[in-house]
Structure formats: structure tokens, C-alpha cells
Design an enzyme around this catalytic site. Sequence first.
Site, PDB file in Angstrom:
ATOM      1  N   HIS A  89       0.817  -1.211   0.000  1.00 63.24           N
ATOM      2  CA  HIS A  89       0.000   0.000   0.000  1.00 63.24           C
ATOM      3  C   HIS A  89       0.855   1.267   0.000  1.00 63.24           C
ATOM      4  O   HIS A  89       2.032   1.255   0.378  1.00 63.24           O
ATOM      5  CB  HIS A  89      -0.924   0.011   1.220  1.00 63.24           C
ATOM      6  CG  HIS A  89      -0.178   0.075   2.529  1.00 63.24           C
ATOM      7  ND1 HIS A  89       0.313   1.252   3.056  1.00 63.24           N
ATOM      8  CD2 HIS A  89       0.167  -0.893   3.402  1.00 63.24           C
ATOM      9  CE1 HIS A  89       0.919   1.009   4.196  1.00 63.24           C
ATOM     10  NE2 HIS A  89       0.852  -0.291   4.436  1.00 63.24           N
ATOM     11  N   LEU A  93      -1.724   7.621   6.805  1.00 68.16           N
ATOM     12  CA  LEU A  93      -1.641   8.764   7.720  1.00 68.16           C
ATOM     13  C   LEU A  93      -0.712   8.483   8.897  1.00 68.16           C
ATOM     14  O   LEU A  93      -0.056   9.389   9.410  1.00 68.16           O
ATOM     15  CB  LEU A  93      -3.043   9.126   8.221  1.00 68.16           C
ATOM     16  CG  LEU A  93      -3.956   9.801   7.194  1.00 68.16           C
ATOM     17  CD1 LEU A  93      -5.386   9.851   7.702  1.00 68.16           C
ATOM     18  CD2 LEU A  93      -3.462  11.205   6.864  1.00 68.16           C
ATOM     19  N   ARG A 138      -6.272   0.994   3.773  1.00 66.36           N
ATOM     20  CA  ARG A 138      -5.120   1.505   3.022  1.00 66.36           C
ATOM     21  C   ARG A 138      -4.731   0.565   1.883  1.00 66.36           C
ATOM     22  O   ARG A 138      -4.317   1.021   0.815  1.00 66.36           O
ATOM     23  CB  ARG A 138      -3.932   1.769   3.950  1.00 66.36           C
ATOM     24  CG  ARG A 138      -3.419   0.589   4.765  1.00 66.36           C
ATOM     25  CD  ARG A 138      -2.422   1.093   5.808  1.00 66.36           C
ATOM     26  NE  ARG A 138      -1.778   0.049   6.594  1.00 66.36           N
ATOM     27  CZ  ARG A 138      -2.275  -0.458   7.720  1.00 66.36           C
ATOM     28  NH1 ARG A 138      -3.448  -0.033   8.171  1.00 66.36           N
ATOM     29  NH2 ARG A 138      -1.607  -1.377   8.396  1.00 66.36           N
ATOM     30  N   GLU A 192      -1.795  -6.558   7.786  1.00 62.70           N
ATOM     31  CA  GLU A 192      -0.466  -6.317   8.329  1.00 62.70           C
ATOM     32  C   GLU A 192      -0.287  -7.094   9.632  1.00 62.70           C
ATOM     33  O   GLU A 192      -1.260  -7.473  10.298  1.00 62.70           O
ATOM     34  CB  GLU A 192      -0.270  -4.809   8.563  1.00 62.70           C
ATOM     35  CG  GLU A 192       1.067  -4.395   9.165  1.00 62.70           C
ATOM     36  CD  GLU A 192       2.267  -4.832   8.344  1.00 62.70           C
ATOM     37  OE1 GLU A 192       2.569  -6.049   8.349  1.00 62.70           O
ATOM     38  OE2 GLU A 192       2.910  -3.972   7.723  1.00 62.70           O
ATOM     39  N   MET A 194       0.092  -7.741  13.390  1.00 61.16           N
ATOM     40  CA  MET A 194      -0.516  -7.027  14.508  1.00 61.16           C
ATOM     41  C   MET A 194       0.577  -6.689  15.522  1.00 61.16           C
ATOM     42  O   MET A 194       1.227  -7.579  16.059  1.00 61.16           O
ATOM     43  CB  MET A 194      -1.607  -7.895  15.147  1.00 61.16           C
ATOM     44  CG  MET A 194      -2.608  -7.105  15.973  1.00 61.16           C
ATOM     45  SD  MET A 194      -2.062  -6.840  17.666  1.00 61.16           S
ATOM     46  CE  MET A 194      -2.414  -8.445  18.387  1.00 61.16           C
ATOM     47  N   ARG A 219      10.719  -5.494  15.970  1.00 59.43           N
ATOM     48  CA  ARG A 219      10.356  -5.187  14.587  1.00 59.43           C
ATOM     49  C   ARG A 219      11.002  -6.123  13.573  1.00 59.43           C
ATOM     50  O   ARG A 219      10.390  -6.443  12.555  1.00 59.43           O
ATOM     51  CB  ARG A 219      10.758  -3.744  14.238  1.00 59.43           C
ATOM     52  CG  ARG A 219      10.020  -2.674  15.004  1.00 59.43           C
ATOM     53  CD  ARG A 219      10.404  -1.296  14.497  1.00 59.43           C
ATOM     54  NE  ARG A 219       9.954  -1.084  13.123  1.00 59.43           N
ATOM     55  CZ  ARG A 219      10.329  -0.050  12.373  1.00 59.43           C
ATOM     56  NH1 ARG A 219      11.181   0.843  12.850  1.00 59.43           N
ATOM     57  NH2 ARG A 219       9.867   0.077  11.144  1.00 59.43           N
ATOM     58  N   HIS A 262       0.407  -5.595   2.630  1.00 59.74           N
ATOM     59  CA  HIS A 262       1.252  -4.868   3.573  1.00 59.74           C
ATOM     60  C   HIS A 262       2.661  -5.448   3.597  1.00 59.74           C
ATOM     61  O   HIS A 262       2.900  -6.564   3.133  1.00 59.74           O
ATOM     62  CB  HIS A 262       0.623  -4.930   4.962  1.00 59.74           C
ATOM     63  CG  HIS A 262      -0.812  -4.519   4.965  1.00 59.74           C
ATOM     64  ND1 HIS A 262      -1.220  -3.235   5.237  1.00 59.74           N
ATOM     65  CD2 HIS A 262      -1.940  -5.227   4.689  1.00 59.74           C
ATOM     66  CE1 HIS A 262      -2.542  -3.169   5.136  1.00 59.74           C
ATOM     67  NE2 HIS A 262      -2.997  -4.358   4.803  1.00 59.74           N
TER      68      HIS A 262
END
Length: 304
Positions: A89, A93, A138, A192, A194, A219, A262
Site C-alpha cells: 500500500h 496517515l 489503506r 499487516e 498485529m 520489529r 502490507h
Amino acid sequence: MAAATSQRAIVYTQSHRWSNNNSRFEKRTGNVNLVSVGDNYTSGRKFGLVCASSLQGSSVMEPIQLPSNGNSGHIPKKSNESSLILIRHGESLWNEKNLFTGCVDVPLTPKGVEEAIEAGKRICNIPIDVIYTSSLIRAQMTAMLAIMQYRRKKVPIIVHNENEQAHMWSQIYSEETKKQSIPVITAWQLNERMYGELQGLNKQETADRFGKEQVHEWRRSYDIPPPNGESLEMCAERAVAYFKDQVVPQLTAGKHVMIAAHGNSLRSIIMHLDKLTSQEVISLELSTLNRHSYALHFQGREVY
């Protein structure tokens, strides 16, 4: 290898014939690393790959032409030939605000809208029979905006299978209209990763609070989840299971498929397709659409 350039937009095409040895083909474009292993393919079958990189700041986009045996650029549809387009995507925001987004349903920024449109221009020549996207807005916005650039002018229509009534009420009764439509199937399994208790937190502030090493582990490790969240391994389990169950039958039937999703769900699918190790996949980076989109072209490739 053939390369076509327009300002800073670059297209690479390659075609390879695989054997049953353990040879590897590795291609790097920007920060996208695609690895294919020879013994995962049927002997003597041909596999072509197209990688499109739109570098940040480019203003002119050249459409991708998939490899073909002739000079016309047209790809005849065969039962053993299909294409898979994977698109991350555009900027959301919360991407703009540098917040952990995960499964929070945040729309695109105006920049993200532009990125989706530009990605659509890149794939406007590639045949598309069906679109899969996540349940998050998105990814759905990206899919719709991209396919609106499609030169065949087919109409994307979201398939509603939430319940029997939704399915019945959204039926199309004109065969001609169906031919001019592209079904869009949404699936939460393509969502994506979670991020649990990190969702909504500023990434820099989180690193300052917990330490850069801890946040990097949450991450970028393969099997360590953030607090009450998913690891990449957990995300891959659902995304790849859905890919095998729903998308692979389309590809083996000769359908041309686009998936708009994603970073982590797409990395999971790439890991499965290219047999990447857990160490290889965590180094695979898929930026939002101002950087990279790519397509895989299957010609008799066995997809599992």
C-alpha cells in the site's frame, strides 16, 4: 537483461530456464532482494521475473511489459501461464506520523493516493483477472486506485461473502458486465502484522523508552513478537496458508492475480515463493509505493 529508463523510473526484465540443481538466482533492486532457488521449479520450465522500481522523486512512469516470446509485447493466456503482482500500500496517515500501525485501519495520505495511482500506471499493461487485498482500507484504496489506471478499463468490484444475504444482494446478472469486471476479494489473513501494545505509539519515542535494540528485536526478528502482538512468523502462518488455499489455485488455473497488501504479509508470501530462510526474510525490505512494486511472471512454474 533489458533495461528501460525514464528519468529515475527503472524497469528490469529477465528470463531464466531452471534445472534441478541447487543454483540460485539473486537480484537486487534498491532495497528489494529477490531470491529464487532452482530446485523448487520443474526441470526445463521457464520463469520470467519483472521488477519495477520507482525511485522517490520520479515524475514519469514507464509501464511494465512482461516478457513474451514474440515482439508484440502481448502475452497470450495459456493454462500453464499466469502472473502474480504484489503491491504494498501507499503511505498511510500513520506512516506519515511515524506511528506503529499494524492492524489499525488507517487510510492513505494524499501522497499515498498519488503513489497508488503511479503504481497503477506501472502495471497498466499486465493482464489481471482477480485482485486480493487485506481487510484494511489503506490496502483496498491502493488496489482500487491502481486498477483504475488499467488500460483494459475493467471495473473492480468488491466481492461480498460476509453472509448469504450479502452474497445474494451483490450478484451480477449480466454475463457481459461480468466480463468487464474484476473481482476484488478482501481477506483479513492478508492484513499487516498485529503490533500489539506498540500500535499507535511513535516509533522514535518507543525506541527512546525501551531502547533501540529492544524495538529493533520486536520489529526485525522472525519469531519474537512485540507485547501482545504477532511475530513475523505468526503473520506468515496465516498469510501463507491463505495464499496456498485461495491464490495458488487461481495461478495454477492460468489466472493473472494482483495482491495489494502490507509489508509483512507480502514478505511472508515472498518468503514462501522464494524459499527464503528466516534470516533472509527479515532483511527483505518493502517500502511504500513511492519506492517499489514488482511482478512475478509464471510460465509453467510449480507453485506450492
